[in-house]
Design a protein around this motif. Structure first.
Motif, mmCIF file in Angstrom:
data_model
loop_
_atom_site.group_PDB
_atom_site.id
_atom_site.type_symbol
_atom_site.label_atom_id
_atom_site.label_comp_id
_atom_site.label_asym_id
_atom_site.label_seq_id
_atom_site.Cartn_x
_atom_site.Cartn_y
_atom_site.Cartn_z
ATOM 1 N N GLU A 68 -27.858 -46.096 24.953
ATOM 2 C CA GLU A 68 -26.883 -46.699 24.357
ATOM 3 C C GLU A 68 -26.297 -46.024 23.277
ATOM 4 O O GLU A 68 -27.078 -45.234 22.617
ATOM 5 N N GLY A 69 -25.043 -46.093 22.918
ATOM 6 C CA GLY A 69 -24.447 -45.385 21.655
ATOM 7 C C GLY A 69 -23.356 -46.166 21.253
ATOM 8 O O GLY A 69 -22.683 -46.951 21.781
ATOM 9 N N ALA A 70 -22.886 -45.627 20.085
ATOM 10 C CA ALA A 70 -21.757 -46.166 19.402
ATOM 11 C C ALA A 70 -21.154 -45.300 18.599
ATOM 12 O O ALA A 70 -21.627 -44.045 18.170
ATOM 13 N N ILE A 71 -19.913 -45.412 18.245
ATOM 14 C CA ILE A 71 -19.087 -44.353 17.509
ATOM 15 C C ILE A 71 -17.893 -45.105 16.847
ATOM 16 O O ILE A 71 -17.389 -45.896 17.288
ATOM 17 N N PRO A 72 -17.878 -45.054 15.412
ATOM 18 C CA PRO A 72 -17.007 -45.659 14.646
ATOM 19 C C PRO A 72 -15.457 -45.629 15.158
ATOM 20 O O PRO A 72 -15.128 -44.372 15.457
ATOM 21 N N LEU A 73 -14.583 -46.441 15.480
ATOM 22 C CA LEU A 73 -13.131 -46.371 15.685
ATOM 23 C C LEU A 73 -12.421 -45.198 14.764
ATOM 24 O O LEU A 73 -11.464 -44.499 14.877
ATOM 25 N N GLU A 74 -12.799 -45.442 13.454
ATOM 26 C CA GLU A 74 -12.372 -44.461 12.401
ATOM 27 C C GLU A 74 -12.555 -42.886 12.677
ATOM 28 O O GLU A 74 -11.770 -42.081 12.718
ATOM 29 N N THR A 75 -13.951 -42.650 13.334
ATOM 30 C CA THR A 75 -14.323 -41.357 13.775
ATOM 31 C C THR A 75 -13.747 -40.841 15.012
ATOM 32 O O THR A 75 -13.052 -39.900 15.063
ATOM 33 N N LEU A 76 -13.449 -41.960 15.955
ATOM 34 C CA LEU A 76 -12.863 -41.568 17.233
ATOM 35 C C LEU A 76 -11.292 -41.214 17.002
ATOM 36 O O LEU A 76 -10.867 -40.491 17.665
ATOM 37 N N GLY A 77 -10.882 -41.686 15.873
ATOM 38 C CA GLY A 77 -9.311 -41.565 15.722
ATOM 39 C C GLY A 77 -8.399 -42.347 16.544
ATOM 40 O O GLY A 77 -8.791 -43.150 17.290
ATOM 41 N N GLY A 78 -7.148 -42.017 16.231
ATOM 42 C CA GLY A 78 -6.137 -42.907 17.072
ATOM 43 C C GLY A 78 -6.013 -44.388 16.429
ATOM 44 O O GLY A 78 -6.491 -44.530 15.329
ATOM 45 N N PRO A 127 -19.983 -31.430 16.142
ATOM 46 C CA PRO A 127 -20.957 -32.331 16.389
ATOM 47 C C PRO A 127 -20.877 -33.471 15.555
ATOM 48 O O PRO A 127 -20.225 -33.208 14.207
ATOM 49 N N ILE A 128 -21.077 -34.800 15.769
ATOM 50 C CA ILE A 128 -21.129 -35.999 14.924
ATOM 51 C C ILE A 128 -22.518 -36.290 14.625
ATOM 52 O O ILE A 128 -23.337 -36.354 15.504
ATOM 53 N N ASP A 129 -22.822 -36.620 13.428
ATOM 54 C CA ASP A 129 -24.260 -36.590 12.980
ATOM 55 C C ASP A 129 -24.630 -38.238 13.563
ATOM 56 O O ASP A 129 -23.725 -39.060 13.585
ATOM 57 N N SER A 130 -25.732 -38.462 14.002
ATOM 58 C CA SER A 130 -26.271 -39.680 14.643
ATOM 59 C C SER A 130 -26.193 -40.645 13.780
ATOM 60 O O SER A 130 -26.533 -41.774 14.154
ATOM 61 N N GLU A 131 -26.365 -40.531 12.484
ATOM 62 C CA GLU A 131 -26.062 -41.696 11.638
ATOM 63 C C GLU A 131 -24.965 -42.281 11.629
ATOM 64 O O GLU A 131 -24.666 -43.605 11.144
ATOM 65 N N THR A 132 -23.838 -41.446 11.687
ATOM 66 C CA THR A 132 -22.586 -41.777 12.046
ATOM 67 C C THR A 132 -22.197 -42.495 13.163
ATOM 68 O O THR A 132 -21.696 -43.516 13.266
ATOM 69 N N ALA A 133 -23.060 -41.868 14.430
ATOM 70 C CA ALA A 133 -22.734 -42.207 15.631
ATOM 71 C C ALA A 133 -23.953 -42.403 16.537
ATOM 72 O O ALA A 133 -24.231 -41.103 17.054
ATOM 73 N N PRO A 134 -24.704 -43.370 16.429
ATOM 74 C CA PRO A 134 -25.943 -43.348 16.770
ATOM 75 C C PRO A 134 -26.051 -43.363 18.428
ATOM 76 O O PRO A 134 -25.201 -44.024 19.010
ATOM 77 N N SER A 135 -27.030 -43.053 18.913
ATOM 78 C CA SER A 135 -27.360 -43.158 20.570
ATOM 79 C C SER A 135 -28.781 -43.030 20.678
ATOM 80 O O SER A 135 -29.762 -42.197 19.910
#
Length: 489
Positions: A208-218, A192-200
């Motif tokens: 609507e949601g978001a995830i940092p590119l750093e967390t996404l990786g690549g 799991p990715i906490d919702s403070e890092t990746a809210p929805s």
């Protein structure tokens, strides 16, 4: 005066095409002199403040507006749902401030689940290519991501999944009902990715949601791919898909929404014939105007007035066109907002006997791109339209059977367009450049024939055509074609 004369000519063409009756009606009175700015043939301008032209950073609050998602890649579903209370209407995605944002418009019935799968780098050999491997039943969210054996395209391998089992709902902390999961560590123990890092947040009609590119990786450059499905409470999937796919087989994914991060990857392009003097690199279809890449191309810049009214914020700046021994290459530089499209119409053999003549009302409303291409145009006798290309989106690459981007055969039956080229006719658009290519055999150009083409900025859901033209034509009558690019053998 020139604009008024052209409109008279346009009316004359329409009357001539309609034929002559025994008692023809009296012609309409001539229009008054055109003393104002060039005519915009789109919808009437909004009386409110003009929106700014650039993409915007969405707010993750479960309330979707076209303004905040301007410039995002998007896909719509036109298939009626087969599940009361569960519906997929539109998927959007964009990158801002080093984060990937998504929005899904729709709803779910009680007991159903909405899932989104993300490939952080399309075509890269990593991630979960076989979603049947996912097997985590510890929470409702993990179980939703693991439940169905969904087949994905060869170039898609899911790295992350997002899901919700509740509407409306805002994810909090490590939420078991809604949020992100990393699929790559262990398919039986989704991280799991906490919702403070990746809210929805899901409201009544959208998530609507978001995830940092750093967390996404690549790493950039890359194409990020996404698709969404609704799982029924009992078993199986709702027939609707985002992007639109076969409603009879929602468990088979052939369409993926893509977002370009950084300079698009070069592996989708086709090198130009090395025998031509086109600079050090040759043309690669990647959405980037690299130094020297288009040196051998014909170049056309729009020198007319800027778009106004409903087309304010869009811009059609430059057309590059190049023909090699076996392919046609085109690049279009400009700005495009949601609800509009760049379109190009092609005569595979200028002066030839085939193709749609003037005036031809193109009228295929079966798909998003088909609707955008469906305009009534007035080319001269020697220009017959055979093929069209278009895009409703920037910041993504087209798929082989894309409903919003690519090539269509339009001249044979102007009411039923046929996709052509497939994977051999790539299109890649960055933030302000689209590049595309098609084989001359797919285009149908005979040996020795001249290729003709012109580009327009149009409304995607109405008959509107902007005053901008490439090559620069009469801005007051953009449907009346008098100038086009010619590419000889």
């Amino acid at each position: 005066m020139l604009g008024a004369m052209r409109r008279l000519l346009l009316l004359f063409c329409v009357a001539l095409a309609a034929g002559c009756d025994d008692d023809p009606p009296a012609p309409p009175p001539p229009p008054p002199p055109d003393t104002g700015p060039p005519r915009d043939t789109g919808p009437l301008p909004d009386t409110g403040p003009r929106p700014d032209a650039g993409p915007r950073r969405p707010t993750v609050d479960g309330l979707v507006s076209d303004r905040e998602w301007r410039g995002a890649a998007e896909a719509e579903s036109e298939e009626p749902t087969d599940r009361s209370g569960s519906e997929l209407r539109r998927l959007r995605a964009t990158i801002h401030d080093d984060q990937l944002f998504f929005a899904i418009e729709g709803s779910i019935a009680e007991g159903d689940s909405l899932v989104l799968f993300v490939d952080r780098a399309m075509g890269v050999d990593e991630g979960v290519a076989d979603l049947e491997r996912l097997d985590d039943e510890r929470t409702a969210l993990a179980a939703a991501l693991s439940r169905e054996a969904i087949a994905t395209p060869a170039d898609f391998a899911a790295d992350f999944g997002w899901a919700t089992t509740l509407f409306p709902h805002a994810a909090v902390g490590l939420d078991d009902a809604q949020g992100w999961r990393d699929l790559t560590e262990d398919p039986t123990d989704l991280v799991p990715i906490d919702s403070e890092t990746a809210p929805s947040i899901c409201g009544a009609e959208a998530c609507e949601g978001a995830i940092p590119l750093e967390t996404l990786g690549g790493a950039a450059p890359r194409r990020i791919g996404l698709f969404a499905r609704i799982l029924r409470a009992d078993t199986g999937l709702v027939n609707q898909t985002l992007p639109m796919d076969d409603p009879d087989a929602p468990d088979v994914v052939t369409q993926v929404l893509t977002v370009v991060d950084g300079e698009p990857p070069m592996d989708g392009g086709v090198d130009m014939d090395a025998g031509l003097d086109a600079g050090p690199r040759g043309v690669v279809v990647d959405g980037v105007l690299s130094a020297g890449e288009w040196d051998a191309a014909s170049r056309y810049a729009d020198t007319g007035p800027a778009p106004f009214g409903s087309f304010a914020g869009n811009d059609l700046r430059t057309l590059y066109a190049l023909r090699t021994a076996d392919r046609l290459y085109v690049a279009i530089e400009g700005d495009l907002t949601a609800g509009n499209a760049f379109v190009m119409y092609v005569d595979r053999e200028v002066g030839g006997a085939e193709g749609a003549t003037s005036p031809t009302p193109f009228a295929d409303f079966s798909g998003d791109l088909d609707r955008a291409l469906s305009k009534t145009l007035f080319p001269p006798a020697e220009f017959r339209i055979d093929v069209a290309w278009g895009t409703l989106d920037l910041r993504r690459a087209g798929t082989a059977t894309d409903a919003r981007m690519g090539w269509r055969e339009v001249g044979t039956n102007p009411s039923v367009f046929v996709p052509i080229g497939g994977a051999g006719a790539p299109t890649v658009c960055s933030a302000n450049v689209c590049e595309t290519s098609i084989a001359l055999t797919d285009l149908g150009t005979p040996a020795g024939g001249d290729i003709g083409l012109f580009v327009r900025l149009v409304a995607a859901t109405s008959d509107g055509v902007s005053n901008q033209t490439l090559p620069t034509d009469d801005p007051s009558a953009p449907e009346l074609i008098s100038l086009w690019a010619v590419l000889p053998p």
